[in-house]
Design a protein around this motif. Structure first.
Motif, short mmCIF file in Angstrom:
data_model
loop_
_atom_site.label_atom_id
_atom_site.label_comp_id
_atom_site.label_asym_id
_atom_site.label_seq_id
_atom_site.Cartn_x
_atom_site.Cartn_y
_atom_site.Cartn_z
N GLN A 130 -57.25 28.55 -36.98
CA GLN A 130 -57.99 27.79 -35.97
C GLN A 130 -59.42 28.29 -35.86
N THR A 131 -59.59 29.61 -35.86
CA THR A 131 -60.93 30.18 -35.75
C THR A 131 -61.79 29.77 -36.94
N MET A 132 -61.19 29.66 -38.11
CA MET A 132 -61.91 29.26 -39.32
C MET A 132 -62.15 27.76 -39.39
N GLY A 133 -61.54 27.00 -38.48
CA GLY A 133 -61.71 25.55 -38.48
C GLY A 133 -60.82 24.85 -39.50
N LEU A 134 -59.71 25.47 -39.89
CA LEU A 134 -58.80 24.86 -40.84
C LEU A 134 -57.82 23.94 -40.13
N LYS A 135 -57.33 22.96 -40.85
CA LYS A 135 -56.29 22.09 -40.34
C LYS A 135 -54.94 22.66 -40.75
N VAL A 136 -54.03 22.81 -39.80
CA VAL A 136 -52.73 23.44 -40.05
C VAL A 136 -51.61 22.43 -39.81
N GLU A 137 -50.75 22.25 -40.79
CA GLU A 137 -49.56 21.41 -40.64
C GLU A 137 -48.35 22.23 -41.07
N ARG A 138 -47.34 22.29 -40.20
CA ARG A 138 -46.15 23.07 -40.52
C ARG A 138 -44.91 22.29 -40.15
N GLN A 139 -43.94 22.27 -41.06
CA GLN A 139 -42.65 21.61 -40.82
C GLN A 139 -41.54 22.60 -41.12
N VAL A 140 -40.58 22.72 -40.19
CA VAL A 140 -39.49 23.67 -40.34
C VAL A 140 -38.16 22.95 -40.17
N ASP A 141 -37.23 23.16 -41.11
CA ASP A 141 -35.88 22.65 -40.90
C ASP A 141 -34.90 23.81 -40.97
N ALA A 142 -33.62 23.51 -41.16
CA ALA A 142 -32.59 24.55 -41.03
C ALA A 142 -32.75 25.68 -42.03
N SER A 143 -33.29 25.41 -43.23
CA SER A 143 -33.39 26.48 -44.22
C SER A 143 -34.74 26.58 -44.91
N THR A 144 -35.58 25.55 -44.82
CA THR A 144 -36.86 25.57 -45.52
C THR A 144 -38.03 25.38 -44.57
N LEU A 145 -39.20 25.76 -45.06
CA LEU A 145 -40.42 25.65 -44.27
C LEU A 145 -41.54 25.17 -45.19
N ASN A 146 -42.31 24.21 -44.73
CA ASN A 146 -43.46 23.71 -45.47
C ASN A 146 -44.72 23.93 -44.65
N LEU A 147 -45.76 24.46 -45.27
CA LEU A 147 -47.02 24.74 -44.59
C LEU A 147 -48.18 24.23 -45.43
N VAL A 148 -49.12 23.56 -44.76
CA VAL A 148 -50.34 23.10 -45.42
C VAL A 148 -51.53 23.62 -44.64
N LEU A 149 -52.43 24.33 -45.31
CA LEU A 149 -53.71 24.76 -44.74
C LEU A 149 -54.81 23.98 -45.45
N GLU A 150 -55.55 23.19 -44.69
CA GLU A 150 -56.58 22.33 -45.28
C GLU A 150 -57.97 22.89 -44.95
N PHE A 151 -58.82 22.99 -45.97
CA PHE A 151 -60.15 23.58 -45.84
C PHE A 151 -61.20 22.46 -45.81
N PRO A 152 -61.75 22.15 -44.64
CA PRO A 152 -62.71 21.03 -44.54
C PRO A 152 -63.99 21.26 -45.35
N HIS A 153 -64.44 22.49 -45.43
CA HIS A 153 -65.70 22.78 -46.13
C HIS A 153 -65.39 23.22 -47.57
N THR A 154 -65.04 22.25 -48.38
CA THR A 154 -64.71 22.48 -49.79
C THR A 154 -65.90 22.13 -50.66
N ILE A 155 -66.15 22.96 -51.67
CA ILE A 155 -67.26 22.73 -52.59
C ILE A 155 -66.87 21.65 -53.61
N ASN A 156 -67.60 20.56 -53.61
CA ASN A 156 -67.42 19.55 -54.65
C ASN A 156 -68.21 20.00 -55.88
#
Length: 371
Positions: free
Chosen positions: A199-225
């Motif tokens: 959050q402090t870095m300004g990243l977008k965080v998406e997390r999904q948790v089920d009974a045995s697995t976890l998915n996490l996405v960290l998105e970097f808005p300031h990406t170098i093209n």
């Protein structure tokens, strides 16, 4: 009148704060309760065996670590952390951290399967380093088996992203669980620290948790093209190197000090006490070797008089795993300050008389160089 969106954000922040306070209580109370029981047993019997002493030290260390994480979360959430955005190769940085922590992951039985495209981002480099090490700490606490780790760029918007999938519980143990029930480590203080850094870095965080697995996405808005010049990042004006030190850019980094003399240990402790580091002290090369067998720190500060064949062998074995591992030698006397790049053996050197003023600068320079 407060609009609906603001009210929802306020409620979400309140819920997050309540969850954090509850987690702090759990992660402090559990090890301290166990430690208190051992101390009470020691007082009643007057005896404690080696295994019991080791467990007591481990429980106290867990409580100390929880306190350090709380301090980091508090500092970051206060908005006082100053960031200096620069162009950083995200993929190379991740691979460097994984190489540095490989021994710990192997000991835990965790394998990281990588699929990484080259991605560069504009971020505060030390803060990214803390984020990635926080992720590894989290994996060590809750991952089982294989972690699938991917780095790529989304088609639109063209943001770099770190995507991971892990098993937080063996699949054959997930049957019969209550809906939404997950191990405590999934939502432990390590996760709260990762979330706060992101959050402090300004990243977008998406997390999904089920009974045995976890998915996490960290998105970097300031990406170098790679085809375009990077967009400027709005940030407060920096005030030079002193500001970097005051903002604790290395907070959470783990330093091992190898020094036989108590006065030197106290001097080193005093010089780095405001940097937010995790510092452990040993008094001999043998103790340092044993310490590094269990887990590598991010840097070693050592007393010059301990330099010899055994210590050189330790350095060589570490650098077989991590070629750019940071070593800082404290000389017997003088006010020298030599960075590793001009040293024939790749070891930074600080004279004893300049430890208070130069050692923090040496650590910032050397660790930022390899992040």
């Amino acid at each position: 009148m407060v609009d609906v969106a603001t009210w929802q954000r306020t409620q979400a922040d309140l819920m997050r704060f309540q969850e954090l306070v509850a987690q702090v209580g759990r992660e402090l109370a559990e090890p301290l309760t166990a430690a208190l029981e051992r101390v009470n047993a020691l007082m009643s019997t007057g005896r404690i065996d080696r295994a019991g002493l080791k467990s007591l030290l481990s429980e106290m260390d867990r409580a100390r670590q929880a306190g350090i994480w709380c301090q980091q979360i508090s500092r970051l959430s206060s908005g006082r952390a100053r960031q200096s955005h620069e162009r950083v190769h995200l993929t190379n940085t991740i691979q460097s951290v994984l190489a540095h922590r490989a021994r710990e992951l192997q000991a835990r039985g965790v394998q990281v399967v990588q699929a990484m495209a080259p991605v560069e981002v504009q971020v505060d480099a030390p803060m990214l380093f803390s984020l990635l090490n926080g992720l590894v700490d989290w994996w060590l606490a809750c991952a089982h088996g294989t972690i699938d780790l991917r780095v790529d760029i989304k088609p639109w918007p063209a943001h770099g992203q770190l995507v991971l999938r892990l098993q937080h519980r063996p699949a054959d143990l997930s049957d019969g669980l209550k809906n939404g029930e997950v191990p405590g480590a999934v939502n432990g203080l390590t996760w709260h620290l990762i979330d706060q850094i992101a959050q402090t870095m300004g990243l977008k965080v998406e997390r999904q948790v089920d009974a045995s697995t976890l998915n996490l996405v960290l998105e970097f808005p300031h990406t170098i093209n790679p085809l375009l010049a990077p967009d400027p990042v709005d940030e407060p004006e920096q005030e030079g190197f002193a500001t970097s030190l005051n903002s604790k850019p290395l907070a959470g980094s783990h330093i091992l000090v190898v020094a036989a003399r108590r006065d030197l240990r106290l001097l080193i402790r005093e010089s780095v006490k405001s940097m937010g580091l995790i510092v452990d002290f040993v008094s001999s090369v043998g103790e340092a070797t044993q310490f590094c067998r269990e887990a590598l720190p991010h840097a070693i500060i050592f007393e010059s008089s301990l330099r010899g064949q055994r210590f050189d062998q330790l350095i060589a074995s570490i650098r077989q795993e991590v070629p750019d591992f940071v070593m800082v030698e404290v000389l017997e006397e003088g006010s020298a300050f030599d960075i590793s790049s001009i040293s024939p053996n790749g070891v930074a050197r600080v004279g004893r008389e300049s430890v208070l003023t130069s050692l923090p600068s040496a650590l910032v320079y050397e660790l930022a160089r390899v992040m």
